[in-house]
Design an enzyme around this catalytic site. Structure first.
Site, short mmCIF file in Angstrom:
data_model
loop_
_atom_site.label_atom_id
_atom_site.label_comp_id
_atom_site.label_asym_id
_atom_site.label_seq_id
_atom_site.Cartn_x
_atom_site.Cartn_y
_atom_site.Cartn_z
N ASP A 410 5.32 -136.85 -123.59
CA ASP A 410 4.97 -135.94 -122.50
C ASP A 410 5.87 -134.84 -123.00
O ASP A 410 7.26 -134.68 -123.07
CB ASP A 410 5.71 -136.50 -121.36
CG ASP A 410 5.91 -135.40 -119.93
OD1 ASP A 410 5.63 -134.43 -120.30
OD2 ASP A 410 6.09 -136.13 -118.87
N HIS A 411 5.14 -133.88 -123.26
CA HIS A 411 5.61 -132.54 -123.79
C HIS A 411 6.89 -131.79 -122.94
O HIS A 411 7.42 -130.81 -123.07
CB HIS A 411 4.66 -131.54 -124.16
CG HIS A 411 5.00 -130.65 -125.39
ND1 HIS A 411 6.18 -130.45 -125.69
CD2 HIS A 411 4.32 -129.90 -126.33
CE1 HIS A 411 6.33 -129.46 -126.68
NE2 HIS A 411 5.09 -129.44 -126.87
#
Lengths: 438, 372, 327
Positions: A410-411
């Site tokens: 999850d950036h």
């Protein structure tokens, strides 16, 4: 007469807004008061209503683009009206800081509620529909949120993402009790602004029995912007993927020796992978984390979700505190959990609230794949099959057991380098299992 | 019940002209010219006799007021065309003898209430021309502070109880004002003016009934100018002798020539006496004629130019001036002097109105409730 | 405190004000010799004489206008309409004369007058004699409109209305004349106009009700209490000026509103209250404002139809359950 659509002020602190989604396209008919677009503010995603009627003649900023308050972003006019003057004006003149933005909220300050509350209100005005069926139609209309004004305000105050809730009111309307429920079931996520500034965040106890304790740290502005932008580019969780190839010979050997010593309770390579992942997470707490609306949550223990295929789907039972457990204990827990998962006997707390997940499709002969993150976790590791392959070692071609893993990140929480460092640790440990006890 | 000077002849041609259709097709005189000439001559004789009984000061005052109202209304027409006056503007030209004669018969503390054609009544009752003109201009210096306009002139200081815009609406109000005088035991009387078209309203009949039932000191003055807007009397009223309608309520009534200011004055004096002494109401039908349209926007195609001209020969101001000259009460120099003073007063009113400031915007929200 | 009917409380208020001020007089059909068509004016003729208590012919426009004229010269008339159905004949004088005189005279003529009488639904008298027309009068700036729901309110509000320097339309509910309640004994007991009364406190939903609907709302609140819903019942008492503040602060507390009224819904008082709430407390609403109004039909004669035309306790309960999302 053409109506200029400008970036509206939708919250008291908003200075620029990002066009999240156009709800009308050029050429569409637009009526006064109709939702025209969704705007991302520093606070929330809000609907912008048309302040004039006619046809949406020209869209001047595209989805994902930002504009300062007061900047012309579209023009509504008659189908045949000449709007070229307006457009050329828009091209030349940027609004000054003082330029008055279109009033999105009521101007009667003394009668209006505090306006940062008001911001939530227009997310979706609950239609006081005299006709229920009409209300229901609306709720299904293009995923439009239906929410009572009060609930919208409460959600905005508490930092709750309305899209994460299911409304219990008529036509799926999100109402006060839904927000109260959400506040009860989720630990207070919203750092109040005052609290947010205090450097030391106390450890919170989770609501789910046995789940990891955690501490919330307020997001930096940069982190917030990264999060918001990435979300708008791909779905609610902006994924990215890191792949590495691991030599599994030593790990396989370690497994063989362990199983030789304990023939009655064998471990699988996957159990080893779980253990190694848990230990790596402890070394890389940035990965053992999750994205909350206004904070990044860091977990204190590594609770590993293990994807288990069941008859008509998939469930992810959790090995709690995997970092603290021996591989054999992990193995027996996984066996037992998987067994009960197939029999649909898992309790909710046994599959809710992992901090990281592992999905292994090696047994299906899959060499390499990507997995989809299980929110709110920040990462998932997709493990492929272990296969003997020729590799060059010390100038000679040798055969090694190779396994490819791909981590989906999850950036909003994990950046490329962070994830890479985690994988590095993970790889080293598997390639040299002795490091596990180092 | 006394009844004097009933019309010598009933209104003409009611039978020959059945219904509205005929009237629209062909506009004809509603008045018999021969009859008019005869009436005119008779009237002149009568007025000469009446002059004898009135003091010179009063006569000059009556003349001054009639000319003032005439010139004031002419100024209104001009200002209206210049856009300085808005809305409806109902002029009184031709009817001056009624308001002036009637109001000259009462005291300052008596009451006057009337309809929307009331510039003349207001001036006759003592509202200054300045304040009336400023009101017409919608200025803060107007007698209703610019909130009433042409149809709603009010002045509590001189007991001018207003112009009222709904036909007949002022008749129950006037009755109530008279009720107040009797309730408080004063001897103030009320003059309640209305046009003949109001006679067809229920308010007229309800009021007359109550006034006689409870013996209220109100003089009901029907200014019969023979047209309710564009509808002539014979097209609107089954029994056209308005004064006769008093019979239904056992009221005293008289039919009066409204072109003779002194005839009006005398008739009202008789009514006032009844009212002051015995709290008795009276109905007066005062026959008059308006020389202008119903309002400034009236095309006037419901009557002939000839008819208007015929009536203009009986212009109440011309008649009264001639009588005063012939009786030697005034000479041409005195007349010129009056005209000069009138011109000055009217010009002053227009200047005053021009210079008076517009109402303050905050006045929009004042005077809605008494306890603000 | 004394227990009495609303009829007796109104009678007391009239008597006390006639006693207090010589300029007050009472006029209407059958108010004097007949002792009042609904006996509200009973005994007043004997006590004050026919100068102060005056029987009129059936001439509503006439005596309404006469009252306004008398008020212009300083009297304080109380004009009784035998029922407010007949006031419709007098609307020109109430609206065009009484309501606007002060304004169009630039503040010169105030009109201290009370138009009072029974209104609202009666018992089986069909369409022309059974209707609630308060929204007509409440529409006009310059008029005040009062609708009491208890004997104490009736007395205190009527006395204030008579002392008010503005035209007040005072509508007594025909079915409520016999309702009993405690009325304070103080010699000069009045209730100011424009102040709502919280008839019952609660926290889950607000019911705004006036006149005949107040007892209905209170019964509904009782029933809802048993079902675990706590209702606040607010009686505005004065429709104009409306005490919006009290309603808004209740809405901010409960987040849900039902407005009960016996009048027709279209362009009605509940619609106005709903608009105020929408404008001033939108962000506090958890559900759309719900109206429970009389049926949008002329009042029928047949008993069963008449019952259907007037909002019931059950309808109010149902509406509250709806806004509380319980059904």
């Amino acid at each position: 007469m053409a109506t200029q659509v400008v970036m509206p002020k939708l919250s008291p602190t908003m200075e620029e807004g990002q066009l999240s989604r156009w709800l009308k396209q050029e050429g569409d008919k637009v009526a006064m008061g109709e939702p025209l677009a969704e705007i991302d503010t520093d606070k929330a995603t809000m609907e912008m209503q048309a302040l004039g009627s006619g046809v949406l003649r020209k869209i001047l900023i595209q989805e994902g683009e930002s504009a300062p308050l007061g900047q012309l972003i579209a023009v509504i006019g008659e189908p045949d009206e000449d709007i070229s003057a307006l457009l050329s004006q828009a091209g030349s003149a940027q609004p000054s800081a003082e330029s008055k933005p279109a009033p999105a909220q009521t101007e009667e300050a003394e009668t209006a509620p505090p306006s940062d509350n008001g911001a939530g209100a227009t997310v979706a005005a609950a239609q006081p529909a005299e006709d229920k069926s009409q209300a229901e139609d609306k709720s299904q209309d293009g995923g439009r949120l239906v929410v009572s004004p009060l609930a919208a305000r409460m959600a905005a105050d508490a930092g709750i993402n309305l899209r994460s809730l299911r409304g219990s009111g008529p036509g799926g309307r999100i109402v006060k009790r839904d927000i109260e429920e959400a506040l009860k079931s989720a630990p207070q996520p919203a750092a109040r602004p005052a609290e947010a500034r205090s450097p030391q965040q106390p450890t919170q106890l989770p609501e789910i029995q046995g789940a990891s304790a955690y501490r919330d740290e307020p997001m930096s502005e940069m982190r917030r912007v990264i999060a918001r932008r990435l979300v708008t580019s791909i779905g609610p969780i902006p994924h990215f993927f890191l792949t590495t190839e691991i030599e599994m010979d030593r790990a396989a050997e370690a497994r063989r020796q362990i199983n030789e010593a304990n023939p009655d309770s064998k471990i699988s390579l996957n159990d080893l992978i779980i253990k190694v992942a848990a230990l790596s997470l402890l070394q890389h707490p940035q990965v053992n984390a999750s994205f909350q609306e206004k904070a990044i949550r860091y977990y204190e223990s590594a609770d590993i979700g293990v994807a288990v295929a069941i008859e008509d789907g998939l469930i992810t039972p959790i090995v709690r505190n995997a970092d603290k457990k021996g591989v054999r204990q992990i193995a027996s827990e996984v066996r037992e959990l998987a067994e009960r998962a197939r029999n649909r006997k898992l309790r909710p707390e046994e599959y809710t609230g992992a901090t990281f997940s592992v999905s292994n499709l090696g047994m299906f002969g899959i060499d390499e794949f990507t997995a989809v993150i299980n929110p709110p976790e920040a990462a998932i590791l997709a493990v492929g099959a272990m296969t003997p392959k020729p590799v060059v070692r010390d100038g000679e071609i040798v055969v090694r057991q190779l396994m490819r893993v791909t981590m989906s990140c999850d950036h909003r929480v994990i950046d490329g380098a962070t994830g890479a460092r985690f994988l590095q640790t993970f790889k080293q440990m598997l390639e040299n299992p002795l490091l596990m006890i180092a | 019940m006394s009844k004097q000077a009933a019309p010598t002849k009933s209104r003409v041609k009611a039978e020959e002209q059945p219904g509205a259709a005929a009237a629209v097709e062909e506009v004809t005189d509603h008045i018999d010219p021969a009859q008019l000439d005869e009436e005119h001559a008779k009237q002149k004789e009568e007025q000469k006799n009446r002059i004898e009984a009135v003091d010179r000061e009063t006569l000059l005052k009556l003349l001054y007021q009639m000319i003032l109202i005439r010139r004031f209304e002419e100024k209104c027409a001009e200002s209206y065309s210049l856009g300085k006056i808005g809305g409806f503007c109902h002029l009184y030209i031709g009817q001056e003898a009624v308001a002036v004669g009637a109001i000259s018969a009462i005291r300052q503390d008596d009451y006057v209430i009337t309809s929307y054609r009331e510039h003349g009544h207001a001036i006759a009752k003592g509202v200054s021309a300045d304040e009336v003109m400023a009101e017409l201009y919608g200025k803060s210096g107007g007698c209703s502070s610019g909130k009433g306009g042409s149809m709603h002139l009010f002045d509590a200081d001189v007991n001018f109880m207003g112009g009222h815009g709904i036909v007949g609406g002022q008749i129950p109000l006037g009755t109530g004002i008279a009720f107040g005088s009797k309730y408080k035991g004063t001897d103030q009387v009320t003059l309640c003016f209305f046009g003949e078209a109001a006679v067809n309203q229920g308010a007229f009949h309800e009021s007359l009934n109550m006034a006689q039932l409870w013996k209220l000191p109100c003089i009901y003055i029907c200014e019969n100018n023979q047209y309710g807007m564009g509808t002539s009397l014979d097209r609107a009223m089954s029994l056209q002798d308005v004064s006769q309608k008093a019979c239904a309520y056992e009221l005293s009534s008289e039919f009066v020539d409204g072109m003779d200011v002194l005839a009006v004055r005398e008739a009202v004096q008789r009514g006032v006496e009844r009212a002051r002494k015995d709290y008795l109401p009276t109905l007066l039908e005062i026959r008059t004629y308006r020389f202008m349209g119903h309002s400034m926007s009236d095309p006037g195609n419901y009557r002939t130019r000839a008819e208007i001209e015929k009536y203009q020969q009986r212009d109440p101001i011309k008649l009264f001036t001639a009588s005063l000259l012939e009786n030697g009460v005034i000479d041409q120099a005195a007349l010129d002097e009056i005209e000069g003073r009138v011109r000055e007063e009217v010009e002053h009113s227009a200047r005053f109105a021009d210079e008076s400031p517009l109402p303050d915007p905050k006045e929009l929200y004042t005077h809605i409730y008494a306890d603000e | 405190m004394a227990m009495m009917t609303m009829r007796e409380a109104l009678n007391q208020a009239l008597r006390e004000e006639l006693e207090r001020d010589e300029n007050v007089f009472l006029m209407g059909e059958e108010v004097a010799a007949y002792q009042g068509a609904y006996k509200v004016t009973k005994g007043l003729l004997d006590e004050f004489g026919d100068k102060r208590v005056i029987d009129t012919p059936i001439t509503e426009l006439g005596f309404a206008g006469l009252g306004v004229g008398a008020a212009m010269v300083g009297l304080r008339p109380i004009i009784e309409f035998m029922t407010f159905n007949f006031s419709i004949l007098a609307t020109d004088q109430i609206i065009n004369s009484a309501a606007k005189m002060l304004y169009m005279s630039g503040g010169q003529f105030k009109i201290p007058i009370v138009f009072r009488g029974p209104g609202g639904s009666a018992y089986q008298v069909s369409s022309q004699h059974s209707q609630a027309i308060e929204s007509w009068y409440a529409y006009f700036p310059g008029l005040k409109v009062v609708m009491p729901s208890t004997p104490a309110d009736a007395k205190g509000l009527l006395k204030s209305a008579i002392r008010d320097d503005n035209p007040v339309v005072f509508i007594e509910q025909e079915r409520m004349y016999g309702n009993k309640g405690e009325v304070p004994d103080e010699a000069d007991f009045t209730i100011p106009l424009g102040v709502a009364d919280v008839k019952r406190e609660g926290k889950d939903a607000t019911i705004v009700a006036r006149s005949l609907m107040v007892p209905v709302a209170l019964k509904a609140a009782e029933e809802l209490e048993k079902q675990g819903v706590s209702c606040e019942v607010i009686d505005p008492r004065t429709i104009r000026p409306l005490d919006v503040e009290t309603i808004i602060s209740s809405v901010k507390k409960t987040n849900r509103v039902v407005i009960a009224e016996e009048s027709h819904p279209f362009c009605g008082v509940a619609a106005e209250i709903s608009a105020e709430i929408n404008e001033r407390a939108f962000d506090y609403l958890d559900a759309p404002v719900r109206r429970v109004s009389g049926a949008d039909v002329p009042m029928p004669y047949a008993k069963n139809l008449e019952d259907l035309a007037i909002p019931s306790v059950e309808q109010v309960v149902k509406a509250v359950r709806e806004v509380a999302y319980l059904d």
